[in-house]
Design a protein around this motif. Structure first.
Motif, PDB file in Angstrom:
ATOM      1  N   MET A   1      -5.777  -5.226  -1.925  1.00  0.00           N
ATOM      2  CA  MET A   1      -5.760  -4.468  -3.161  1.00  0.00           C
ATOM      3  C   MET A   1      -6.712  -5.122  -4.152  1.00  0.00           C
TER       4      MET A   1
ATOM      5  N   VAL B   1      -0.109   7.711 -10.632  1.00  0.00           N
ATOM      6  CA  VAL B   1      -0.347   7.330  -9.236  1.00  0.00           C
ATOM      7  C   VAL B   1      -1.023   8.490  -8.512  1.00  0.00           C
TER       8      VAL B   1
ATOM      9  N   GLU C   1       1.291  12.309  -2.777  1.00  0.00           N
ATOM     10  CA  GLU C   1       1.363  10.868  -2.471  1.00  0.00           C
ATOM     11  C   GLU C   1       2.303  10.597  -1.299  1.00  0.00           C
TER      12      GLU C   1
ATOM     13  N   ASP D   1      -4.139   5.031  -4.393  1.00  0.00           N
ATOM     14  CA  ASP D   1      -3.898   4.812  -2.973  1.00  0.00           C
ATOM     15  C   ASP D   1      -5.203   5.140  -2.231  1.00  0.00           C
TER      16      ASP D   1
ATOM     17  N   VAL E   1       5.382   5.298  -1.276  1.00  0.00           N
ATOM     18  CA  VAL E   1       4.954   4.990  -2.643  1.00  0.00           C
ATOM     19  C   VAL E   1       5.855   5.736  -3.633  1.00  0.00           C
TER      20      VAL E   1
ATOM     21  N   CYS F   1       0.125  -0.765  -2.912  1.00  0.00           N
ATOM     22  CA  CYS F   1       0.271   0.224  -3.986  1.00  0.00           C
ATOM     23  C   CYS F   1       1.397  -0.128  -4.947  1.00  0.00           C
TER      24      CYS F   1
ATOM     25  N   SER G   1      -3.916   9.422  -5.067  1.00  0.00           N
ATOM     26  CA  SER G   1      -4.759   8.954  -3.974  1.00  0.00           C
ATOM     27  C   SER G   1      -6.214   9.262  -4.285  1.00  0.00           C
TER      28      SER G   1
ATOM     29  N   VAL H   1      -2.887   3.733 -10.740  1.00  0.00           N
ATOM     30  CA  VAL H   1      -2.738   3.173  -9.389  1.00  0.00           C
ATOM     31  C   VAL H   1      -3.346   4.157  -8.402  1.00  0.00           C
TER      32      VAL H   1
END
Lengths: 381, 381
Positions: free
Chosen positions: B219, B149, B100, B182, B104, B79, B151, B180
């Motif tokens: 990733m 960011v 999150e 997760d 992270v 991440c 998930s 980004v």
């Protein structure tokens, strides 16, 4: 060790053979984790104990308290991850040995690019003695030098870099440059305490001379690095699990560990450490390694057209040499077909043979005959 | 799976059980490496083929070409590692979901500290629907937002975040913020392609819902991240092995890989992927997971005093709930003593049960009875 059963193996510096008992220990660890957990109240104490045992064992090897040891996936990560969090000032110089691994060099260049630092090269690859290294250091140091990166044993020539003396010299420098030491070839072959004590960061891996599984290494950090640096990659293993302050880091070296790793590897490396300990303490094992590598070195010196890179018997297990009129790469390939496993370098153009405590004199003898049969001949005595 | 033989396991989101066949595949891989190498001309093609096979399999799971997939040790590293090399400008805002993982979040705060960025929080933890998430995003986005960011599935509540819609919204933002994602809870439970296509960085691990070994994740990187970002940790795996330019990086996602990892883990994860594939394609497996989690969710909803965090049957395998008058931590401990393995969170205070394709309706039934016996009672229907 199954890896040694069907070949004559001289690549301990690339990867060490894994003892069967270490593989069994890993399998037992996986089975235990599955039986207990794998993510359950009952498994956490087991994993914690496993990791703590290995941390203590590796810290003892380094001569530091366990609080100054952090696990890494490999030696490159260990060498460079903490560097990203050091307080750089534009114009600082990074002084890097010319015998360092490309990964370490490349990351240092990237740090220099982003932080506007200079990179200088410390030429040690052609040094034959520790004194020469210190002379070269003296010539290369600048007022703005802020970091020196050197291996404890050069992976190319096998030279032992006098890390304690280097550390002492840097301590006299007005800037007190950080000293980063790549222990890829030293951990498991030479005693580490004195070099670790001199370094700010001493990184190594378990999968070379320690004969552990691939994918698990560690680094020992100096007190001043722990006090001054900031972790760059942060995960649950680096966090103190403080409900009031969920982002608070561990006060010790664990702050540099990130997140889930493969814990059964720790059981394998612990077992490999036990297997090595059964052959003597680090000093006794080094004596054994030196007798093995010295035997090979002398054998090679008796062949006409063969030049060893070191003029004296090797300080540890690495024996590098050149054969007149033969390309090193081709030599390695030809010997591989005869079951003799070595590697070549370029630059410096050479063949490297690693001798460990498991190397038999008959094996060195086979290597010397193999090289002789390539067209070299014995020197007239 | 030995882990499921002696307990009722609801912690797939913490770590998945390892099939015996996967452990056997790892042992076979280690034996093969020892037999061939471990560092020898003969072993390199074997390791290369193993790693390539896994790269292809995981890239297919993500719907990207293998050139856009890089391996990592764990999901936290995936991440955040590439974020360090993005071209930040002081004053940029990082917008991070409040659901999150602390690792992270902590790394993003450290990036913000060093690069003089702002950190904003996107409150999604109490969202019950995808629409709510998009509304919150709309409110939280600022002109200087440069990274979001989130998930794919929130590890706390199990909510499915509408990543493709989030990506579309960010594409309309003048700054085109990086996205980004997760994927810790999604890889192995829901199809990934659409979310991966919307993300610049989609990180996941093999040791949770994919039931692989711990210590190996990956990733998927967008083309623009590959073009714009610079690797921060560089090792031999990221270097192109170009003798003329020893520090030249691979042109593809391998530039983000560092150095030696534990390759036998790749054999284990490949075997786990095969075992999962035998139960259907990702869509068929999700249907099975939803039938399992839906069964548990309905059972819990019938208990008075039990509140599920999601008002609708879960979109995947995570079922989070609270029990009136009971501390979640204590509930988990009490159930553990009865062989029911779950975990608690705080905040939000809740218990989380994970249902995978291997979860049996009888096991969900046992969990519902276990909770009922804590003093809750069935609602009058």
């Amino acid at each position: 060790m199954p890896a040694l059963a069907n070949k004559i193996y001289f690549n301990y510096g690339g990867q060490g053979p894994l003892p069967t008992a270490s593989l069994q220990a890993m399998v037992a660890s996986w089975r235990r984790i599955q039986e207990l957990g794998p993510f359950a109240e009952t498994v956490f104490p087991y994993v914690e104990e496993l990791v703590t045992s290995l941390r203590q064992a590796l810290a003892a090897l380094c001569g530091v308290p366990p609080q100054r040891l952090a696990f890494t996936e490999n030696v490159t990560s260990g060498c460079v991850l903490p560097l990203w969090g050091l307080p750089w000032r534009a114009g600082d110089q990074l002084l890097i040995g010319d015998g360092e691994h490309p990964g370490v060099v490349a990351t240092c260049h990237e740090i220099a690019r982003r932080e506007s630092l200079d990179v200088g090269t410390l030429p040690v690859r052609d040094c034959a003695t520790a004194e020469q290294v210190l002379e070269r250091l003296e010539e290369a140091l600048q007022p703005r030098t802020r970091l020196v990166v050197l291996s404890h044993l050069l992976w190319t020539t096998g030279l032992a870099v006098p890390i304690p003396a280097v550390g002492q010299r840097l301590g006299q420098h007005a800037n007190r440059p950080w000293l980063v030491v790549d222990g890829a070839q030293s951990a498991g072959s030479v005693p580490l305490e004195d070099a670790v004590a001199a370094a700010d960061l001493y990184a190594f891996t378990g999968h070379k001379w320690l004969c552990g599984p691939e994918g698990l290494g560690a680094m020992a950090l100096s007190r001043r690095l722990l006090d001054t640096g900031a972790p760059t990659m942060i995960g649950w293993r680096g966090l103190a699990e403080d409900p009031e302050h969920p982002l608070r880091l561990h006060g010790d070296a664990r702050r540099y560990e990130i997140a889930t790793s493969c814990y059964p590897l720790a059981a394998g490396l612990l077992q490999s450490l036990h297997s090595l300990a059964a052959l003597g303490d680090p000093r006794q094992r080094l004596a054994l390694i030196r007798s093995r590598s010295g035997h090979l070195w002398r054998g090679l010196r008796q062949l006409e057209g063969v030049e060893t890179l070191l003029p004296e018997p090797p300080p540890a297990g690495l024996v590098s040499f050149r054969i007149q009129g033969h390309r090193s790469r081709q030599v390695v390939h030809t010997l591989a077909e005869r079951g003799l496993v070595l590697r070549s370098f370029e630059p410096p153009d050479c063949v490297r043979a690693c001798c460990h405590v498991t190397t038999l004199p008959t094996e060195s003898g086979r290597l010397v005959s193999g090289i002789a049969s390539l067209g070299t001949k014995s020197r007239s005595v």
